[in-house]
Design a protein around this motif. Sequence first.
Motif, PDB file in Angstrom:
ATOM      1  N   LEU A  95       0.872  -1.170   0.000  1.00  0.00           N
ATOM      2  CA  LEU A  95       0.000   0.000   0.000  1.00  0.00           C
ATOM      3  C   LEU A  95       0.911   1.223   0.000  1.00  0.00           C
ATOM      4  O   LEU A  95       1.629   1.462   0.973  1.00  0.00           O
ATOM      5  CB  LEU A  95      -0.893   0.008   1.246  1.00  0.00           C
ATOM      6  CG  LEU A  95      -1.748  -1.249   1.467  1.00  0.00           C
ATOM      7  CD1 LEU A  95      -2.455  -1.187   2.819  1.00  0.00           C
ATOM      8  CD2 LEU A  95      -2.763  -1.421   0.343  1.00  0.00           C
ATOM      9  N   ILE A  96       0.912   1.941  -1.090  1.00  0.00           N
ATOM     10  CA  ILE A  96       1.869   3.036  -1.262  1.00  0.00           C
ATOM     11  C   ILE A  96       1.184   4.385  -1.134  1.00  0.00           C
ATOM     12  O   ILE A  96       0.224   4.668  -1.855  1.00  0.00           O
ATOM     13  CB  ILE A  96       2.541   2.952  -2.646  1.00  0.00           C
ATOM     14  CG1 ILE A  96       3.153   1.566  -2.831  1.00  0.00           C
ATOM     15  CG2 ILE A  96       3.600   4.040  -2.797  1.00  0.00           C
ATOM     16  CD1 ILE A  96       3.594   1.297  -4.246  1.00  0.00           C
ATOM     17  N   ALA A 133      -1.652  -1.232  -4.183  1.00  0.00           N
ATOM     18  CA  ALA A 133      -2.595  -0.144  -4.316  1.00  0.00           C
ATOM     19  C   ALA A 133      -1.906   1.152  -3.935  1.00  0.00           C
ATOM     20  O   ALA A 133      -0.969   1.162  -3.146  1.00  0.00           O
ATOM     21  CB  ALA A 133      -3.806  -0.375  -3.426  1.00  0.00           C
ATOM     22  N   ARG A 134      -2.397   2.226  -4.511  1.00  0.00           N
ATOM     23  CA  ARG A 134      -1.907   3.555  -4.153  1.00  0.00           C
ATOM     24  C   ARG A 134      -3.024   4.319  -3.481  1.00  0.00           C
ATOM     25  O   ARG A 134      -4.199   4.031  -3.697  1.00  0.00           O
ATOM     26  CB  ARG A 134      -1.435   4.316  -5.392  1.00  0.00           C
ATOM     27  CG  ARG A 134      -0.321   3.622  -6.116  1.00  0.00           C
ATOM     28  CD  ARG A 134       0.359   4.541  -7.124  1.00  0.00           C
ATOM     29  NE  ARG A 134       1.760   4.207  -7.239  1.00  0.00           N
ATOM     30  CZ  ARG A 134       2.747   4.790  -6.563  1.00  0.00           C
ATOM     31  NH1 ARG A 134       2.485   5.773  -5.715  1.00  0.00           N
ATOM     32  NH2 ARG A 134       3.993   4.412  -6.729  1.00  0.00           N
ATOM     33  N   GLY A 135      -2.654   5.279  -2.669  1.00  0.00           N
ATOM     34  CA  GLY A 135      -3.678   6.047  -1.977  1.00  0.00           C
ATOM     35  C   GLY A 135      -3.037   6.928  -0.930  1.00  0.00           C
ATOM     36  O   GLY A 135      -1.946   7.443  -1.143  1.00  0.00           O
TER      37      GLY A 135
ATOM     38  N   LEU B 115      -9.282  -6.269  -1.078  1.00  0.00           N
ATOM     39  CA  LEU B 115      -8.135  -5.384  -0.901  1.00  0.00           C
ATOM     40  C   LEU B 115      -8.549  -4.122  -0.128  1.00  0.00           C
ATOM     41  O   LEU B 115      -7.815  -3.660   0.767  1.00  0.00           O
ATOM     42  CB  LEU B 115      -7.590  -5.020  -2.280  1.00  0.00           C
ATOM     43  CG  LEU B 115      -6.220  -4.350  -2.389  1.00  0.00           C
ATOM     44  CD1 LEU B 115      -5.179  -5.084  -1.591  1.00  0.00           C
ATOM     45  CD2 LEU B 115      -5.800  -4.281  -3.865  1.00  0.00           C
ATOM     46  N   PHE B 124      -5.681   2.908   5.602  1.00  0.00           N
ATOM     47  CA  PHE B 124      -5.153   3.384   4.323  1.00  0.00           C
ATOM     48  C   PHE B 124      -6.316   3.576   3.359  1.00  0.00           C
ATOM     49  O   PHE B 124      -7.180   2.708   3.235  1.00  0.00           O
ATOM     50  CB  PHE B 124      -4.160   2.357   3.773  1.00  0.00           C
ATOM     51  CG  PHE B 124      -3.400   2.822   2.569  1.00  0.00           C
ATOM     52  CD1 PHE B 124      -2.154   3.428   2.707  1.00  0.00           C
ATOM     53  CD2 PHE B 124      -3.919   2.635   1.287  1.00  0.00           C
ATOM     54  CE1 PHE B 124      -1.444   3.851   1.590  1.00  0.00           C
ATOM     55  CE2 PHE B 124      -3.211   3.061   0.170  1.00  0.00           C
ATOM     56  CZ  PHE B 124      -1.970   3.666   0.326  1.00  0.00           C
ATOM     57  N   THR B 125      -6.339   4.714   2.699  1.00  0.00           N
ATOM     58  CA  THR B 125      -7.403   5.000   1.736  1.00  0.00           C
ATOM     59  C   THR B 125      -6.917   4.736   0.322  1.00  0.00           C
ATOM     60  O   THR B 125      -6.050   5.449  -0.189  1.00  0.00           O
ATOM     61  CB  THR B 125      -7.831   6.482   1.818  1.00  0.00           C
ATOM     62  OG1 THR B 125      -8.088   6.792   3.185  1.00  0.00           O
ATOM     63  CG2 THR B 125      -9.061   6.723   0.983  1.00  0.00           C
ATOM     64  N   ILE B 126      -7.476   3.721  -0.306  1.00  0.00           N
ATOM     65  CA  ILE B 126      -7.033   3.364  -1.650  1.00  0.00           C
ATOM     66  C   ILE B 126      -7.676   4.270  -2.692  1.00  0.00           C
ATOM     67  O   ILE B 126      -8.875   4.499  -2.667  1.00  0.00           O
ATOM     68  CB  ILE B 126      -7.390   1.898  -1.967  1.00  0.00           C
ATOM     69  CG1 ILE B 126      -6.568   0.957  -1.081  1.00  0.00           C
ATOM     70  CG2 ILE B 126      -7.151   1.593  -3.444  1.00  0.00           C
ATOM     71  CD1 ILE B 126      -6.903  -0.507  -1.287  1.00  0.00           C
ATOM     72  N   THR B 127      -6.843   4.797  -3.572  1.00  0.00           N
ATOM     73  CA  THR B 127      -7.418   5.525  -4.705  1.00  0.00           C
ATOM     74  C   THR B 127      -7.253   4.730  -5.997  1.00  0.00           C
ATOM     75  O   THR B 127      -7.987   4.925  -6.942  1.00  0.00           O
ATOM     76  CB  THR B 127      -6.736   6.896  -4.892  1.00  0.00           C
ATOM     77  OG1 THR B 127      -5.324   6.705  -4.994  1.00  0.00           O
ATOM     78  CG2 THR B 127      -7.022   7.802  -3.719  1.00  0.00           C
ATOM     79  N   GLU B 128      -6.267   3.858  -6.018  1.00  0.00           N
ATOM     80  CA  GLU B 128      -6.032   3.112  -7.250  1.00  0.00           C
ATOM     81  C   GLU B 128      -5.475   1.726  -6.972  1.00  0.00           C
ATOM     82  O   GLU B 128      -4.420   1.586  -6.348  1.00  0.00           O
ATOM     83  CB  GLU B 128      -5.044   3.872  -8.135  1.00  0.00           C
ATOM     84  CG  GLU B 128      -4.881   3.285  -9.508  1.00  0.00           C
ATOM     85  CD  GLU B 128      -3.487   3.534 -10.063  1.00  0.00           C
ATOM     86  OE1 GLU B 128      -2.918   4.600  -9.765  1.00  0.00           O
ATOM     87  OE2 GLU B 128      -2.960   2.635 -10.755  1.00  0.00           O
ATOM     88  N   CYS B 129      -6.172   0.720  -7.424  1.00  0.00           N
ATOM     89  CA  CYS B 129      -5.710  -0.659  -7.253  1.00  0.00           C
ATOM     90  C   CYS B 129      -4.850  -1.072  -8.426  1.00  0.00           C
ATOM     91  O   CYS B 129      -5.046  -0.617  -9.549  1.00  0.00           O
ATOM     92  CB  CYS B 129      -6.893  -1.618  -7.186  1.00  0.00           C
ATOM     93  SG  CYS B 129      -7.837  -1.467  -5.683  1.00  0.00           S
ATOM     94  N   ASN B 130      -3.917  -1.926  -8.133  1.00  0.00           N
ATOM     95  CA  ASN B 130      -3.131  -2.486  -9.211  1.00  0.00           C
ATOM     96  C   ASN B 130      -2.929  -3.967  -8.938  1.00  0.00           C
ATOM     97  O   ASN B 130      -2.129  -4.348  -8.092  1.00  0.00           O
ATOM     98  CB  ASN B 130      -1.803  -1.749  -9.303  1.00  0.00           C
ATOM     99  CG  ASN B 130      -1.306  -1.770 -10.717  1.00  0.00           C
ATOM    100  OD1 ASN B 130      -0.991  -2.838 -11.236  1.00  0.00           O
ATOM    101  ND2 ASN B 130      -1.281  -0.605 -11.351  1.00  0.00           N
TER     102      ASN B 130
END
Lengths: 142, 142
Positions: A95-96, A133-135, B115, B124-130
């Motif tokens: 989680l970045i 994931a990014r966030g 996820l 953690f707040t996800i804005t984009e999954c990969n």
Amino acid sequence: MQDHVKIFEDYLKKHNLKLTRPRHVILAAVFANHSHFDVDALYDQIHQKYTDVSRATIYRTMPLLIEAGLIKRSLRSQARDHYEHIFGHKHHLHLICNKCGSIIEAESAAVETLLQNLAKRYNFTITECNIGARGLCEKCRE
Amino acid sequence: MQDHVKIFEDYLKKHNLKLTRPRHVILAAVFANHSHFDVDALYDQIHQKYTDVSRATIYRTMPLLIEAGLIKRSLRSQARDHYEHIFGHKHHLHLICNKCGSIIEAESAAVETLLQNLAKRYNFTITECNIGARGLCEKCRE
DNA sequence: TAGTAAATGAGAATCATTCTCAAAGTTTTC
DNA sequence: GAAAACTTTGAGAATGATTCTCATTTACTA
Ligand SMILES: [Mn+2]
Ligand SMILES: [Mn+2]
Ligand SMILES: [Zn+2]
Ligand SMILES: [Zn+2]
């Protein structure tokens, strides 16, 4: 003694590759700490003690360590490849934080299982998962 | 009429960026087909009709399209960034065959939900999954 | 239509990675 | 243990995707 050194040496022997000093030095450096790294950082670290190990050899050794199952290419931040060693570590996902850049490593087993089941439907055999994931992290959210 | 053109124009206006011809041409090319692409392929495609649109402008426009939520940077194959548009497409994950290079796009909703739940535990707040995996496709397995 | 600020194209610059090749190292064989 | 056979290495050049520079053009405003 089934440690990373033995695994690497076995891999090299099996593929008729030679057990050289630079390869051992690089392996040791890769396992000297447990965080993500890039070739540049690795080079700096190695170069303090072993001034004769070149960048080229480090670049050449990364694929060998990957093939041996000891490290994986894990992320790419601003055009640079990042690696992490996987031997001795559980699978995990990243989680970045987009703001501070910190990386949280989280347990990935459940997600991977689900992914495996999904792949089965497509008759696809997974050898390597890549989940992330990014966030925004807790601190950066306010 | 809430199509990708409108979205992009709104984005540009909102950020005091100008609605230029090259930006429209690039947007159109990006949505002209529905597969992954890299800047080079995009340039070739555009250059056939619009010889005056430069690579530099294409590179400069990618981040705008990403910011506008129209495309995402999706994969990197051999040192080249790949993109895909996301507007008008469901979230999906990629199963990439290591032998033939083919990409299977699979439904990712279930995996993403899991996820998200996981991320919640870390605040953690996800804005984009990969999410993706490498392995062998049906055909290449034998 | 002029004024202002932003965008563009061309090509130079950057920079991570890969390649080249002569010299050095490793393994095998006697 | 030394030579042969073959691989690896270091140094620096080459590559190639991306970014930058800057003079010129374009889009918007009034
Ligand atoms: Mn990690
Ligand atoms: Mn896709
Ligand atoms: Zn943060
Ligand atoms: Zn395949």
